[in-house]
Scaffold this motif. Structure first.
Motif, PDB file in Angstrom:
ATOM      1  N   ILE A  99       4.195   3.426  -5.763  1.00 51.41           N
ATOM      2  CA  ILE A  99       3.473   2.236  -5.088  1.00 51.41           C
ATOM      3  C   ILE A  99       4.803   1.205  -4.945  1.00 51.41           C
ATOM      4  O   ILE A  99       5.481   0.885  -5.637  1.00 51.41           O
ATOM      5  N   PRO A 100       4.728   0.968  -3.563  1.00 49.96           N
ATOM      6  CA  PRO A 100       5.763  -0.047  -3.189  1.00 49.96           C
ATOM      7  C   PRO A 100       5.611  -1.689  -3.504  1.00 49.96           C
ATOM      8  O   PRO A 100       4.410  -1.870  -3.811  1.00 49.96           O
ATOM      9  N   THR A 149       0.747  -1.185   0.055  1.00 48.16           N
ATOM     10  CA  THR A 149      -0.100   0.086   0.051  1.00 48.16           C
ATOM     11  C   THR A 149       1.112   1.166  -0.044  1.00 48.16           C
ATOM     12  O   THR A 149       1.801   1.107   0.677  1.00 48.16           O
ATOM     13  N   PRO A 150       0.440   2.072  -0.794  1.00 49.40           N
ATOM     14  CA  PRO A 150       1.397   3.288  -0.801  1.00 49.40           C
ATOM     15  C   PRO A 150       1.388   4.251   0.501  1.00 49.40           C
ATOM     16  O   PRO A 150       0.354   4.040   1.308  1.00 49.40           O
ATOM     17  N   LEU A 151       2.452   4.838   0.805  1.00 51.35           N
ATOM     18  CA  LEU A 151       2.513   5.803   2.051  1.00 51.35           C
ATOM     19  C   LEU A 151       1.480   6.780   1.883  1.00 51.35           C
ATOM     20  O   LEU A 151       1.088   7.132   0.869  1.00 51.35           O
ATOM     21  N   THR A 152       1.126   7.345   2.907  1.00 53.02           N
ATOM     22  CA  THR A 152       0.095   8.408   2.765  1.00 53.02           C
ATOM     23  C   THR A 152       0.865   9.648   2.928  1.00 53.02           C
ATOM     24  O   THR A 152       2.341   9.480   2.980  1.00 53.02           O
ATOM     25  N   ASP A 153       0.522  10.973   2.448  1.00 52.94           N
ATOM     26  CA  ASP A 153       1.226  11.885   2.245  1.00 52.94           C
ATOM     27  C   ASP A 153       2.034  12.235   3.394  1.00 52.94           C
ATOM     28  O   ASP A 153       1.703  12.386   4.585  1.00 52.94           O
ATOM     29  N   SER A 154       3.480  12.367   3.393  1.00 57.10           N
ATOM     30  CA  SER A 154       4.310  12.755   4.556  1.00 57.10           C
ATOM     31  C   SER A 154       5.593  13.187   3.764  1.00 57.10           C
ATOM     32  O   SER A 154       5.939  13.188   2.702  1.00 57.10           O
ATOM     33  N   LYS A 155       6.665  13.537   4.773  1.00 61.79           N
ATOM     34  CA  LYS A 155       7.865  14.016   4.400  1.00 61.79           C
ATOM     35  C   LYS A 155       8.770  12.774   3.701  1.00 61.79           C
ATOM     36  O   LYS A 155       9.164  13.177   2.628  1.00 61.79           O
ATOM     37  N   SER A 156       8.378  11.651   4.159  1.00 65.52           N
ATOM     38  CA  SER A 156       9.098  10.510   3.588  1.00 65.52           C
ATOM     39  C   SER A 156       8.525  10.418   1.926  1.00 65.52           C
ATOM     40  O   SER A 156       9.379   9.651   1.198  1.00 65.52           O
TER      41      SER A 156
END
Ligand code: ADP
Ligand code: MG
Ligand code: ZN
Length: 622
Positions: free
Chosen positions: A457-458, A420-427
Motif C-alpha cells: 500500500i503506497p 491507493t494500491p496499484l492494480t495487478d501489473s508488472k510493476s
C-alpha cells in the motif's frame, strides 16, 4: 476565579483594539469620518508632495492627529477629475502645514472621536477578533489535553503584545520523559516559592534559565509547569514576535514586558525562540539587523537591571544554542542551561502514558509496543499520534482506541498519507519483489532489526514499504549492525536484479542507495570502520550564518579523498555480493512471499518470519 473564554475575550476587547492599531502602526479614520468621503485609492507621501508642487492638491482632511489624510486632487494624471486619495503622513512634518497654507490648500483637521471610534471599528476588527478568538480557542484546547483547569488569558493593555497567564494549569506531572530537566527545575520552583531559604545564606538566585532542545520536546510545557507548580503568573512572548515588529518597537516591548513582570513578581517570563533575537550580533548575512540588535541589547540591559532577588525568573527556549550571542550566556543572565532531548524508549513510554490519561484506549493496547515503534518521536509527535488515533477511532465510530488505529497513525506520521494500491501489473510484481527483498535480507541477518510488516500500500512517495521494529534505543551501533543495515537496504535492488535481470532494474531503489552510500561513507570517515583505520576525517559541521548544516567539512588531502572513495566502494560492493547471494539462495520462498503479498497487500512480520522459517532457519535477533 474561572472565566469563560468568551468573557475574557470581551474583557480584553479594548486591549485587542488598541494593540491591533499599534500593530498597524496608525489609527485609521473611523467609518463615520469616512462616510461620504470614502477614499479608495492611496498614494505615497512622496507622490503627495509632488502633487502639491504641481498645485494639483485642492483639499486636505487630516485624521487621527495628522497621521492620515484624505486629499482631493485634480490633475491631468488623474483624468482631470477630482479624486479622493488617502495618504499616510509621517509623524513629524510640521513644515507640511506651512507648505499647505502657502499653496492655499483647503485644510481641515478632524479630531479622533475615541469612544465611538472603538465601536465603529468593530466591523474592521472582525477579522483580527476571529483570529484571536481562534487562537484562544486552540490554546484552550491544547491545554485541556494536559488536563489543566481553565486559565485566565488576557492581553496586556499596554502596547506590549505578550501574553500573561495568571495560572498555567500545567504541573510537572504533565511533563514526562525529561527527568533531568525536571530535577533542575524543581529547584527553580523552590526559588520562587521560598526565596528566603536562599537569600538567608547569601545565595544569588539565578535570573535566567535557558532551555535547549529540538522542537516539540516540551520546552514550553516545562516553562509553564514551573509557573504552575510555583503558582506564579506566566508571561510569554516569542523571539520572532520581537523581530517582526516595526523599528524601535521590539526594544520597547522588552521594556514593557519586564516592567509588567516586576509589578507581578514573583513570576516567570518566558521568551520562546530566543535565537530569533539573541543570534550573534553582526553575524547576519547582508549586514546586521539593527532592530534585532536593539531588542537584544534591551533584553541584556533589562536582565542586568533587575536585582537577582526580585523574584522574576526569565526562562528562554531555543533549539539553536550554538548561534546565541555569547553575551546572553554570561553569568548573571542565562547562567543555567538545561538540555531537553528527544525522549528515549522510557521517556516515550512515560509521555504516552501522560497523553493516554484523557483518552479511551482499549485495555489490550500495550504502550511499550507503541513506544518501541516510535523511535525519534518527540513529545509533541507522541501527543499528536494519540490524537490522530483518537480521530481515526471516532471516524470509524468505535468506542475505544485500539492498536490498529494507533498503528495506522504511526504509519501515517512516519511515511505520509496512504495511497491507493496499484492494480495487478508488472510493476506491482516488481515492487513486491523489491520489498520482499528488503524483508528477507533483514529477517535472515542476525544483527538487522526485525521486520514489522511488508506492504504494497503506497504511502507518501513510497510505492511499497518494509517496516522494521528497532529492538531498543540504539545509542551505540556496532559495525556488524551497520553492515546489516546496508545489506537490508540493498535487498530491494538485489531482488530486482536477480529476478528481472540487470536491464530491468528500476529507479525505485534510489532512496535505498542514498542511505547505503551515506552509511558506508560514515563508516569510513567518521567511525573508523574501514581499512583506512580509526581516523575521524569528517565532522558534521553547522554554519552559524545559515543556521543549518551545510554538509561536512573535510580535513584531508586529495590522496586521502581517493582512498575514502575506494573504501566506500569496497564496503558497498562486498555487501551487495552477499545480499545477492541471500536472494539467490532463497528464491523459492521469495516467490511464495511475493504471491502472498500481491494477494494480501500486507504481510505482518510474524507471518513473514513463519513462512521463511519453513524453508530456512530464522536467526534470533540481538
Ligand atoms: P517545544 O516548546 O519544545 O517545541 P512544546 O512544549 O510546545 O514543545 O510541546 C508541544 C506539546 O507536545 C505539548 O503541549 C505536549 O502536549 C506535548 N509534549 C511535548 N513534550 C512533552 C513531554 N515531555 N511530556 C508530555 N507532553 C509533551
Ligand atoms: Mg515551544
Ligand atoms: Zn527499497
Amino acid at each position: 476565579m474561572k472565566l469563560s473564554w468568551k468573557t475574557l475575550l470581551l474583557l480584553s476587547l479594548p486591549a485587542i483594539v488598541i494593540s491591533f492599531f499599534l500593530w498597524q502602526g496608525f489609527l485609521v479614520p473611523t467609518n463615520e469620518q469616512l462616510s461620504g468621503n470614502l477614499a479608495r485609492s492611496r498614494m505615497t507621501y512622496g507622490r503627495f508632495l509632488e502633487y502639491l508642487d504641481m498645485n494639483w492638491i485642492k483639499k486636505v482632511d487630516m485624521y487621527d492627529n495628522g497621521h492620515t489624510a484624505i486629499v482631493e486632487a485634480v490633475g491631468p494624471e488623474l483624468g482631470n477629475r477630482v479624486q479622493k486619495i488617502r495618504v499616510e503622513l509621517p509623524a513629524n512634518a510640521p513644515e507640511l502645514i506651512t507648505r499647505l497654507k502657502k499653496a492655499h490648500v483647503d485644510l481641515d483637521a478632524h479630531p479622533a472621536k475615541n469612544t465611538s471610534a472603538i465601536w465603529n471599528l468593530a466591523g474592521n476588527l472582525l477579522f483580527p477578533l476571529l483570529l484571536v478568538g481562534g487562537l484562544a480557542f486552540l490554546f484552550r484546547k491544547s491545554n485541556s489535553a494536559t488536563g489543566g483547569p481553565g486559565q485566565a488569558m488576557s492581553f496586556s493593555k499596554s502596547k506590549a503584545l505578550f501574553q500573561m497567564e495568571a495560572k498555567t494549569g500545567v504541573v510537572f506531572n504533565d511533563v514526562a520523559g525529561v527527568d533531568e530537566a525536571k530535577e533542575e527545575f524543581e529547584e527553580v520552583v523552590t526559588f520562587l516559592k521560598k526565596p528566603e531559604r536562599f537569600t538567608a545564606v547569601g545565595a544569588r538566585i539565578p535570573k535566567g534559565v535557558l532551555l535547549i532542545g529540538p522542537p516539540g520536546t516540551g520546552k514550553t510545557l516545562l516553562a509553564k509547569a514551573i509557573a504552575g507548580e510555583a503558582n506564579v503568573p506566566f508571561f510569554s512572548i516569542s523571539g520572532s514576535e520581537f523581530v517582526e515588529m516595526f523599528v524601535g518597537v521590539g526594544a520597547s516591548r522588552v521594556r514593557d514586558l519586564f516592567k509588567k513582570a516586576k509589578e507581578n513578581a514573583p513570576c516567570i517570563v518566558f521568551i520562546d525562540e530566543i535565537d530569533a533575537v539573541g543570534r550573534q550580533r553582526g553575524a547576519g548575512i547582508g549586514g546586521g539587523n539593527d532592530e534585532r540588535e536593539q531588542t537584544l541589547n534591551q533584553l541584556l540591559t533589562e536582565m542586568d537591571g533587575f536585582e537577582g532577588n526580585t523574584g522574576v525568573i526569565v526562562i528562554a527556549a531555543t533549539n539553536r544554542a550554538d548561534i546565541l550571542d555569547l553575551a546572553l550566556l554570561r553569568p548573571g543572565r542565562f547562567d543555567r542551561q538545561v538540555i531537553v532531548e528527544v525522549p528515549d524508549f522510557k521517556g516515550r513510554l512515560a509521555i504516552l502514558r501522560v497523553h493516554a490519561r484523557n483518552k479511551k484506549i482499549d485495555t489490550n493496547v500495550s504502550m511499550p509496543i507503541i513506544a518501541r515503534r516510535t523511535p525519534g518521536f518527540s513529545g509533541a509527535d507522541l501527543a499528536n499520534l494519540l490524537n490522530e488515533a483518537a480521530i481515526l477511532t471516532a471516524r470509524k465510530r468505535k468506542n475505544t482506541i485500539e492498536l490498529s488505529e494507533i498503528d495506522a497513525s504511526i504509519d501515517r506520521i512516519v511515511a505520509g498519507m496512504e495511497g491507493t494500491p496499484l492494480t495487478d501489473s508488472k510493476s506491482k510484481r516488481l515492487i513486491a519483489y523489491h520489498e520482499v527483498g528488503h524483508g528477507i535480507v533483514g529477517t535472515l541477518l542476525k544483527d538487522h532489526d526485525a521486520v514489522q510488516k511488508v506492504t504494497l500500500i503506497p504511502r507518501g512517495q513510497a510505492r511499497g514499504l518494509t517496516w522494521f521494529t528497532p529492538e531498543e534505543d540504539q545509542s551505540l551501533i556496532s559495525r556488524s549492525q551497520i553492515i546489516s543495515r546496508i545489506m537490508g537496504a540493498l535487498g530491494g535492488r538485489a531482488a530486482e536484479e536477480v529476478i528481472f535481470g540487470d536491464t530491468e532494474v528500476t529507479t525505485g531503489a534510489s532512496n535505498d542507495l542514498q542511505q547505503v552510500t551515506s552509511m558506508a561513507r560514515q563508516m569510513v570517515t567518521r567511525f573508523g570502520m574501514s581499512k583506512i583505520g580509526p581516523l575521524s576525517l569528517e565532522n558534521e559541521e553547522t554554519n552559524p550564518f545559515l543556521g543549518r548544516s551545510i554538509g561536512s567539512l573535510s580535513e584531508y588531502s586529495d590522496e586521502i579523498a581517493i582512498k575514502i572513495d575506494k573504501q566506500i566502494q569496497l564496503i558497498v560492493k562486498e555487501c551487495y555480493v552477499k545480499t545477492v547471494k541471500i536472494i539467490q539462495e532463497n528464491r523459492v520462498v521469495i516467490d511464495r512471499l511475493v504471491d502472498l503479498l500481491i494477494e494480501k497487500e500486507t504481510i505482518d512480520g510474524q507471518e513473514f518470519r513463519q513462512i521463511i522459517n519453513e524453508y530456512t532457519p530464522v536467526p534470533e535477533k540481538g
